[in-house]
Motif scaffolding. Structure first.
Motif, PDB file in Angstrom:
ATOM      1  N   ASP A   1       0.057  12.454   0.544  1.00 19.89           N
ATOM      2  CA  ASP A   1       1.481  12.759   0.385  1.00 19.89           C
ATOM      3  C   ASP A   1       2.102  13.192   1.717  1.00 19.89           C
ATOM      4  N   ILE A   2       1.721  12.520   2.797  1.00 18.52           N
ATOM      5  CA  ILE A   2       2.123  12.925   4.144  1.00 18.52           C
ATOM      6  C   ILE A   2       3.635  12.998   4.318  1.00 18.52           C
ATOM      7  N   GLN A   3       4.383  12.115   3.660  1.00 17.98           N
ATOM      8  CA  GLN A   3       5.836  12.098   3.843  1.00 17.98           C
ATOM      9  C   GLN A   3       6.511  13.358   3.311  1.00 17.98           C
ATOM     10  N   ILE A   4       5.958  13.940   2.256  1.00 12.21           N
ATOM     11  CA  ILE A   4       6.570  15.163   1.708  1.00 12.21           C
ATOM     12  C   ILE A   4       5.845  16.426   2.173  1.00 12.21           C
ATOM     13  N   ALA A   5       4.660  16.266   2.782  1.00 12.38           N
ATOM     14  CA  ALA A   5       3.884  17.429   3.206  1.00 12.38           C
ATOM     15  C   ALA A   5       4.049  17.730   4.686  1.00 12.38           C
ATOM     16  N   THR A   6       4.878  16.971   5.385  1.00 10.90           N
ATOM     17  CA  THR A   6       4.994  17.096   6.830  1.00 10.90           C
ATOM     18  C   THR A   6       6.350  17.646   7.249  1.00 10.90           C
TER      19      THR A   6
END
Length: 84
Positions: free
Chosen positions: A62-67
């Motif tokens: 979930d890199i897009q929402i966790a970054t």
């Protein structure tokens, strides 16, 4: 007499266990240095290899929402660029 021998044996075993004698040292199965947010691998001035975690097996799904990327406004010239 047997009680004293048993007690001394127990103390000896307790001392061995407490000192960690007989136990092998921990050996890590992997040695990974992550250059967080980087899309490429790099080597620091001391020769350590750093793996970029962007688009790698270490990237969270979930890199897009966790970054939350940010850039330093000033980079101290005495600090090496890798892995920072």
């Amino acid at each position: 007499m047997n009680t004293i021998a048993l007690y001394l044996s127990f103390l000896h075993l307790l001392r061995i266990h407490a000192a960690g004698e007989g136990l092998p040292p921990y050996t890590a199965s992997d040695y990974i240095l992550l250059d967080c947010g980087s899309s490429s691998d790099s080597t620091s001035t001391d020769g350590r290899h750093w793996e970029g975690d962007s688009d790698s097996k270490f990237t969270p799904p979930d890199i897009q929402i966790a970054t939350n990327a940010s850039t330093a406004s000033v980079q101290n010239s005495t600090i090496t660029q890798v892995p920072y």
